[in-house]
Design a protein around this motif. Structure first.
Motif, PDB file in Angstrom:
ATOM      1  N   ALA A 189      -6.132   4.453   2.868  1.00 50.65           N
ATOM      2  CA  ALA A 189      -7.344   4.142   2.103  1.00 50.65           C
ATOM      3  C   ALA A 189      -7.169   2.847   1.308  1.00 50.65           C
ATOM      4  O   ALA A 189      -8.088   2.019   1.251  1.00 50.65           O
ATOM      5  CB  ALA A 189      -7.668   5.313   1.175  1.00 50.65           C
ATOM      6  N   LEU A 190      -6.003   2.662   0.705  1.00 50.25           N
ATOM      7  CA  LEU A 190      -5.734   1.437  -0.053  1.00 50.25           C
ATOM      8  C   LEU A 190      -5.726   0.223   0.871  1.00 50.25           C
ATOM      9  O   LEU A 190      -6.267  -0.838   0.534  1.00 50.25           O
ATOM     10  CB  LEU A 190      -4.397   1.552  -0.776  1.00 50.25           C
ATOM     11  CG  LEU A 190      -4.323   2.572  -1.916  1.00 50.25           C
ATOM     12  CD1 LEU A 190      -2.879   2.752  -2.368  1.00 50.25           C
ATOM     13  CD2 LEU A 190      -5.193   2.129  -3.085  1.00 50.25           C
ATOM     14  N   ASP A 235      -2.206   9.061   3.845  1.00 44.64           N
ATOM     15  CA  ASP A 235      -3.664   8.985   3.765  1.00 44.64           C
ATOM     16  C   ASP A 235      -4.095   8.065   2.625  1.00 44.64           C
ATOM     17  O   ASP A 235      -5.045   7.283   2.770  1.00 44.64           O
ATOM     18  CB  ASP A 235      -4.255  10.382   3.568  1.00 44.64           C
ATOM     19  CG  ASP A 235      -4.142  11.241   4.812  1.00 44.64           C
ATOM     20  OD1 ASP A 235      -3.921  10.680   5.915  1.00 44.64           O
ATOM     21  OD2 ASP A 235      -4.261  12.479   4.689  1.00 44.64           O
ATOM     22  N   THR A 236      -3.411   8.168   1.487  1.00 46.57           N
ATOM     23  CA  THR A 236      -3.728   7.297   0.353  1.00 46.57           C
ATOM     24  C   THR A 236      -3.409   5.844   0.695  1.00 46.57           C
ATOM     25  O   THR A 236      -4.182   4.929   0.378  1.00 46.57           O
ATOM     26  CB  THR A 236      -2.947   7.729  -0.898  1.00 46.57           C
ATOM     27  OG1 THR A 236      -3.270   9.082  -1.204  1.00 46.57           O
ATOM     28  CG2 THR A 236      -3.282   6.845  -2.093  1.00 46.57           C
ATOM     29  N   ARG A 267       1.442   6.872  -6.722  1.00 52.90           N
ATOM     30  CA  ARG A 267       0.302   7.689  -7.184  1.00 52.90           C
ATOM     31  C   ARG A 267       0.504   9.165  -6.847  1.00 52.90           C
ATOM     32  O   ARG A 267       0.249  10.047  -7.674  1.00 52.90           O
ATOM     33  CB  ARG A 267      -0.987   7.205  -6.514  1.00 52.90           C
ATOM     34  CG  ARG A 267      -1.558   5.916  -7.036  1.00 52.90           C
ATOM     35  CD  ARG A 267      -2.938   5.706  -6.399  1.00 52.90           C
ATOM     36  NE  ARG A 267      -3.502   4.410  -6.703  1.00 52.90           N
ATOM     37  CZ  ARG A 267      -4.724   4.029  -6.336  1.00 52.90           C
ATOM     38  NH1 ARG A 267      -5.488   4.876  -5.644  1.00 52.90           N
ATOM     39  NH2 ARG A 267      -5.176   2.839  -6.644  1.00 52.90           N
ATOM     40  N   VAL A 268       0.959   9.436  -5.634  1.00 48.12           N
ATOM     41  CA  VAL A 268       1.006  10.821  -5.156  1.00 48.12           C
ATOM     42  C   VAL A 268       2.231  11.569  -5.658  1.00 48.12           C
ATOM     43  O   VAL A 268       2.154  12.737  -6.046  1.00 48.12           O
ATOM     44  CB  VAL A 268       0.958  10.853  -3.609  1.00 48.12           C
ATOM     45  CG1 VAL A 268       1.160  12.278  -3.084  1.00 48.12           C
ATOM     46  CG2 VAL A 268      -0.384  10.293  -3.115  1.00 48.12           C
ATOM     47  N   ALA A 322       0.713   3.961  -2.997  1.00 49.45           N
ATOM     48  CA  ALA A 322       0.325   5.325  -2.632  1.00 49.45           C
ATOM     49  C   ALA A 322       1.406   6.326  -3.016  1.00 49.45           C
ATOM     50  O   ALA A 322       1.098   7.394  -3.579  1.00 49.45           O
ATOM     51  CB  ALA A 322       0.057   5.396  -1.132  1.00 49.45           C
ATOM     52  N   CYS A 340       0.819  -1.215   0.000  1.00 51.47           N
ATOM     53  CA  CYS A 340       0.000   0.000   0.000  1.00 51.47           C
ATOM     54  C   CYS A 340       0.851   1.263   0.000  1.00 51.47           C
ATOM     55  O   CYS A 340       0.514   2.245  -0.685  1.00 51.47           O
ATOM     56  CB  CYS A 340      -0.941  -0.012   1.201  1.00 51.47           C
ATOM     57  SG  CYS A 340      -2.185  -1.331   1.126  1.00 51.47           S
ATOM     58  N   ALA A 344      -0.409  13.243   2.179  1.00 55.46           N
ATOM     59  CA  ALA A 344      -1.268  12.568   1.209  1.00 55.46           C
ATOM     60  C   ALA A 344      -0.807  11.148   0.925  1.00 55.46           C
ATOM     61  O   ALA A 344      -1.627  10.273   0.603  1.00 55.46           O
ATOM     62  CB  ALA A 344      -1.320  13.374  -0.097  1.00 55.46           C
TER      63      ALA A 344
END
Length: 272
Positions: free
Chosen positions: A213-214, A209-210, A135-136, A132, A128, A206
């Motif tokens: 969520a994942l 946090d991402t 992505r960020v 994340a 994760c 972020a």
């Protein structure tokens, strides 16, 4: 010759351990080692424990000496009949070196028991965080130490010169409210990021946090996330002449057929 790459920032590791306050996994692993020792038909008179948390062992082996897991262990050759390396080898910059030093500290036929986190440990968090961060930020940075697979770790015991080497693992799954709670608990265990190549600037909120969520999407049951800890236990003996030795090929003095009470049937020549 290419110099060995440093895995662990030992100063950061010591700082993380000094802040540790939640040692439930270490308590469990120490209890497991104690149970294993009770199954060994031997009394140990000169035990040594390599550990960052000697207080845990005070009630288990009250007469044992203890040292920290320095890169060069302050040990005497052939001075101990038992050496326990306590849940630290996954941070070793030279794992084989730690094993070799441990073997040299043992008397002939002395027992080594080493515990460390194995390759499945925190695989959910690793996945994760990597997704994340990609992505960020569009990149990746080292966040969780690479950990050995059990099949490789058993081979390292042989490489270090131990006799009768055995590696086995115990998978412990712990649930948390969310990934933030897991990461807080890792810091409380002294197992925060101490990688030498870790990111030295603050990570963007972020990313975490991402990742949380994942994690909740991929690895949650009944509203709680699952974290895997694989504890690998390595056992081996310092070589001694009194230990069982494998027979040389062709040295058998009896036939297998006689031992089984069966008739021996010759093989037919190929092509018959």
């Amino acid at each position: 010759m290419t110099p060995m790459q440093t895995l662990t920032d030992t100063v950061a590791l010591s700082r993380n351990r000094a802040r540790a306050r939640d040692l439930f996994l270490r308590d469990r692993v120490a209890a497991d080692v104690h149970e294993r020792l009770q199954e060994v038909n031997r009394s140990f008179t000169t035990p040594l424990i390599v550990t960052p948390t000697p207080d845990i062992w005070a009630s288990i082996l009250p007469d044992a000496a203890s040292i920290t897991d320095a890169e060069t262990l302050p040990v005497q050759v052939a001075a101990h009949d038992l050496l326990i390396h306590d849940l630290s080898l996954h941070w070793a910059n030279d794992l084989v070196g730690q094993l070799v030093q441990s073997r040299r500290a043992l008397m002939p036929d002395g027992l080594f028991v080493g515990t460390l986190f194995g390759g499945q440990t925190l695989h959910e968090l690793r996945t994760c965080l990597a997704e994340a961060e990609s992505r960020v930020t569009g990149g990746l940075s080292p966040r969780i130490a690479p950990m050995g697979e059990i099949r490789d770790l058993g081979g390292l015991l042989q490489r270090a010169g131990f006799a009768l080497p055995v590696a086995d693992s115990d998978t412990i799954r712990v649930t948390y409210a969310d990934a933030h709670a897991l990461m807080r608990d890792l810091r409380a265990m002294g197992e925060g990021n101490a990688l030498a190549n870790r990111l030295r600037r603050p990570t963007r909120r972020a990313v975490f946090d991402t990742a949380a969520a994942l994690y909740a999407t991929y690895f949650a049951i009944d509203g709680r996330i699952i974290a895997t800890f694989e504890v690998v236990t390595l056992t081996g003996w310092a070589p001694a002449d009194t230990q069982p030795q494998p027979l040389r090929p062709g040295s058998a003095t009896a036939r297998l057929a006689d031992a089984l009470g069966t008739a021996e049937t010759p093989l037919k020549p190929h092509g018959d």
